[in-house]
Every structure is written in C-alpha cells, then in structure tokens.
Write a protein that holds these residues in place. Structure first.
Motif, PDB file in Angstrom:
ATOM      1  N   HIS A   1       0.830  -1.213   0.000  1.00 13.49           N
ATOM      2  CA  HIS A   1       0.000   0.000   0.000  1.00 13.49           C
ATOM      3  C   HIS A   1       0.864   1.263   0.000  1.00 13.49           C
ATOM      4  O   HIS A   1       0.562   2.225  -0.699  1.00 13.49           O
ATOM      5  CB  HIS A   1      -0.961  -0.022   1.189  1.00 13.49           C
ATOM      6  CG  HIS A   1      -1.810  -1.256   1.238  1.00 13.49           C
ATOM      7  ND1 HIS A   1      -2.482  -1.726   0.125  1.00 13.49           N
ATOM      8  CD2 HIS A   1      -2.078  -2.148   2.234  1.00 13.49           C
ATOM      9  CE1 HIS A   1      -3.123  -2.833   0.445  1.00 13.49           C
ATOM     10  NE2 HIS A   1      -2.894  -3.113   1.717  1.00 13.49           N
ATOM     11  N   ASN A   2       1.929   1.247   0.783  1.00 18.63           N
ATOM     12  CA  ASN A   2       2.779   2.443   0.837  1.00 18.63           C
ATOM     13  C   ASN A   2       3.571   2.643  -0.446  1.00 18.63           C
ATOM     14  O   ASN A   2       3.800   3.773  -0.874  1.00 18.63           O
ATOM     15  CB  ASN A   2       3.717   2.379   2.038  1.00 18.63           C
ATOM     16  CG  ASN A   2       3.048   2.933   3.279  1.00 18.63           C
ATOM     17  OD1 ASN A   2       2.597   4.074   3.296  1.00 18.63           O
ATOM     18  ND2 ASN A   2       2.930   2.115   4.302  1.00 18.63           N
TER      19      ASN A   2
ATOM     20  N   ARG B   1       1.484   4.452  -2.981  1.00 15.52           N
ATOM     21  CA  ARG B   1       1.424   5.901  -2.722  1.00 15.52           C
ATOM     22  C   ARG B   1       2.738   6.566  -3.110  1.00 15.52           C
ATOM     23  O   ARG B   1       2.778   7.658  -3.667  1.00 15.52           O
ATOM     24  CB  ARG B   1       1.139   6.167  -1.234  1.00 15.52           C
ATOM     25  CG  ARG B   1      -0.327   6.104  -0.894  1.00 15.52           C
ATOM     26  CD  ARG B   1      -0.571   6.554   0.526  1.00 15.52           C
ATOM     27  NE  ARG B   1      -0.252   5.509   1.483  1.00 15.52           N
ATOM     28  CZ  ARG B   1      -1.075   4.528   1.822  1.00 15.52           C
ATOM     29  NH1 ARG B   1      -2.277   4.472   1.311  1.00 15.52           N
ATOM     30  NH2 ARG B   1      -0.716   3.608   2.697  1.00 15.52           N
TER      31      ARG B   1
ATOM     32  N   THR C   1       3.084   7.017  -6.861  1.00 15.65           N
ATOM     33  CA  THR C   1       2.236   8.143  -7.293  1.00 15.65           C
ATOM     34  C   THR C   1       2.948   9.465  -7.025  1.00 15.65           C
ATOM     35  O   THR C   1       3.002  10.354  -7.883  1.00 15.65           O
ATOM     36  CB  THR C   1       0.890   8.106  -6.536  1.00 15.65           C
ATOM     37  OG1 THR C   1       0.288   6.847  -6.769  1.00 15.65           O
ATOM     38  CG2 THR C   1      -0.045   9.215  -6.992  1.00 15.65           C
TER      39      THR C   1
ATOM     40  N   ASP D   1      -5.742  -1.863   3.026  1.00 11.56           N
ATOM     41  CA  ASP D   1      -5.017  -0.643   3.404  1.00 11.56           C
ATOM     42  C   ASP D   1      -5.779   0.032   4.545  1.00 11.56           C
ATOM     43  O   ASP D   1      -6.930   0.393   4.385  1.00 11.56           O
ATOM     44  CB  ASP D   1      -4.962   0.286   2.175  1.00 11.56           C
ATOM     45  CG  ASP D   1      -4.056   1.474   2.396  1.00 11.56           C
ATOM     46  OD1 ASP D   1      -3.390   1.540   3.449  1.00 11.56           O
ATOM     47  OD2 ASP D   1      -4.009   2.333   1.496  1.00 11.56           O
TER      48      ASP D   1
ATOM     49  N   ALA E   1      -5.503   9.089   5.376  1.00  8.67           N
ATOM     50  CA  ALA E   1      -4.863  10.065   4.482  1.00  8.67           C
ATOM     51  C   ALA E   1      -4.112  11.085   5.326  1.00  8.67           C
ATOM     52  O   ALA E   1      -4.592  11.498   6.387  1.00  8.67           O
ATOM     53  CB  ALA E   1      -5.920  10.760   3.648  1.00  8.67           C
TER      54      ALA E   1
END
Ligand SMILES: [Fe+2]
Ligand SMILES: [Fe+2]
Length: 296
Positions: free
Chosen positions: A80-81, A84, A87, A133, A137
């Motif tokens: 999941h990290n 991010r 991105t 996840d 945020a």
C-alpha cells in the motif's frame, strides 16, 4: 557533501540500478511452503506483541502463527505504501530538471512496482492475498505553508518509511530460523532499498540546502511535526489488528493498545528509528520522537 560528490553518487546509483535491471519482474520465490505453525516467519523478538501480557498468554504454535500473519501484514503495508510512493514520485518527475535525478526517479518508480509485485505474489501464494489498506490520508500542512517544504515533506516521509522497513528487512534476511522463501523476499527488497536510502538522503541534503535558509520557523516546525506524525503512524501500522484477528486473539484493539504502550515496544521503536532520526538531526531538521509515546 559537495555537489560533485552528490553527482557522483547519483551516477553510480543509476549505473547500479541499470545493472540490476531484470528482464522481467521476479515472481515469488519458489520452495516448499511450511505449515504456519511449523516455523518462525519473522524473528520472535521483533513481533509486535513480544514482551507483552498477550504474548505471555500464547503458546509457541500461536506465536509462530502470529509471526506468519505479521509477515503478511508487513508485506501488505509495503504494497500500500509503495503504491502511494510511486504516485508521489510520478507527480514530481515532470518538474525535475537534473537529468541524473530524473533518470534515478524512473529506476526508483520501476523498482517499487517490482517490489509491490513481489510482496503481493508472496501474500497471494501463502495467505490468499494482502490485508486491506488501513492508513489514514495524511494532510500536507507543511506543503500548504510552502511548496518547497512539500518536496522536503514527501522525500522525508519516503526516507522514514524506507529506513524503518529496511531495519526489519535486514534482520529477517539474516535470520536462519525463517524459511528461505521469506528471507529471500526481505533480501531482494533490501538489495534495492539500500540504493533508495542513499538516494533519499542525497535528495534531502539537496532540498534542505537549497530551501532551508528561507523557510520560516513556523514552516520548519510544521515540517518536523508532520514528519514526526508520519513516523509514529508508520510505527503504529506495524501493530496489525488484522494479524491479531487472524490468529484468533480476543479483544484485538485492546491488545494493540497495550502493546503500543509497552516498554518492549519502546525498545524496538528505538532500535528501528534511531539510525534514521540521527540523519534528520544531522541534516538540521530534528524530527524525532525518541520513544513512541502517544503512538497509541
Ligand atoms: Fe520498496
Ligand atoms: Fe524503495
């Protein structure tokens, strides 16, 4: 570090990533799958509950099963990290003028995508998939205060997360009690992350020396506070309620709260974070909690 040293470092990192480039992403390591309670899947001393009352109440088979589910949780967290992270790297890629930095970010993003595939393949093969996840945020308060602080915040978070993960990767890769399939995932990840950590430190040195003289005290304080908050959140994520549930622990949220507040966890926190926090202090951006107080 002089700019020339940093330029040499980036050129070397680019060459190393080029050499390391695989013709196609590596799949999950082969080898027989041991029964979950037949072995340790992570070093027992590093399990989130080690040293707590819940741990004392578990027999060896339950502890080993927990080591399995915590490994799945750890790899899931990475998946999941890393999504991010990729991105964020791609968002910044277009603004990068230095060709060596741009080329390295391309390697970086590709290698993270390969890691994600590696972790997912392991979780799918051994556990039927990853855990969901659970991260909240993160607001970018320092970034809103000052756009240059936004890049410092992004690369600061990346370094904190990657260094935290790397402490576990190295310990697991070296531990002969673990199945080879698990050690191999940790080993492969560390191989690339060793370069990512050097790159991350170099990026932060460059960004800090370019921008810090004109950052206000308020922005510096916001930046340090955001980094501290991120590190504590990343640490809390290692205490996986999904893993506690999978092993059948009662009142998993309470178990988690007690573990986060335990002296044993505080010792592990220092072991896991002192190295990276030392870098930030040396840089001139001390952001360390020296204990996970308030992490629950
Ligand atoms: Fe990675
Ligand atoms: Fe990485």
């Amino acid at each position: 570090m002089r700019a020339a040293d940093g330029g040499d470092l980036l050129a070397r990192l680019n060459r190393a990533s080029e050499r390391q480039r695989r013709p196609q992403p590596e799949g999950a390591p082969d080898g027989p799958t041991p029964r979950r309670a037949a072995c340790w899947w992570s070093p027992p001393e590093l399990i989130s509950l080690a040293g707590t009352a819940a741990w004392e109440g578990m027999d060896e088979a339950a502890r080993r099963r927990l080591s399995f589910w915590e490994t799945v949780a750890f790899f899931s967290l990475n998946v999941h990290n890393e999504r991010r992270l990729v991105t964020g790297v791609l968002e910044r890629r277009g603004r990068i003028e230095d060709p060596e930095v741009g080329a390295y970010l391309d390697h970086f993003a590709r290698e993270e995508q390969e890691h994600t595939a590696l972790f997912e393949a392991f979780c799918t093969r051994h556990a039927g998939g990853t855990f969901p996840d659970r991260a909240l945020a993160f607001p970018e308060a320092a970034g809103r205060l000052d756009p240059d602080a936004g890049d410092l915040l992004f690369f600061g978070r990346v370094l904190l997360f990657e260094d935290l993960v790397d402490r576990f990767n190295v310990a697991c890769a070296l531990d002969a009690r673990l199945p080879e399939a698990v050690r191999d995932v940790h080993r492969r990840h560390h191989r690339d992350e060793a370069r990512h950590l050097l790159f991350g430190k170099e990026m932060l040195r460059r960004l800090w020396s370019a921008h810090h003289p004109r950052l206000s005290e308020a922005t510096r304080a916001a930046l340090a506070g955001q980094l501290r908050g991120f590190l504590l959140a990343a640490w809390r994520d290692l205490f996986s309620v999904d893993a506690y549930r999978a092993v059948g622990l009662e009142r998993p949220l309470e178990v988690r709260r007690a573990a986060l507040a335990s002296p044993a966890a505080a010792d592990r926190f220092r072991w896991a974070t002192t190295r990276c926090l030392g870098f930030f202090a040396e840089l001139g951006l001390p952001c360390g909690p020296t204990s996970p107080e308030g992490a629950s």
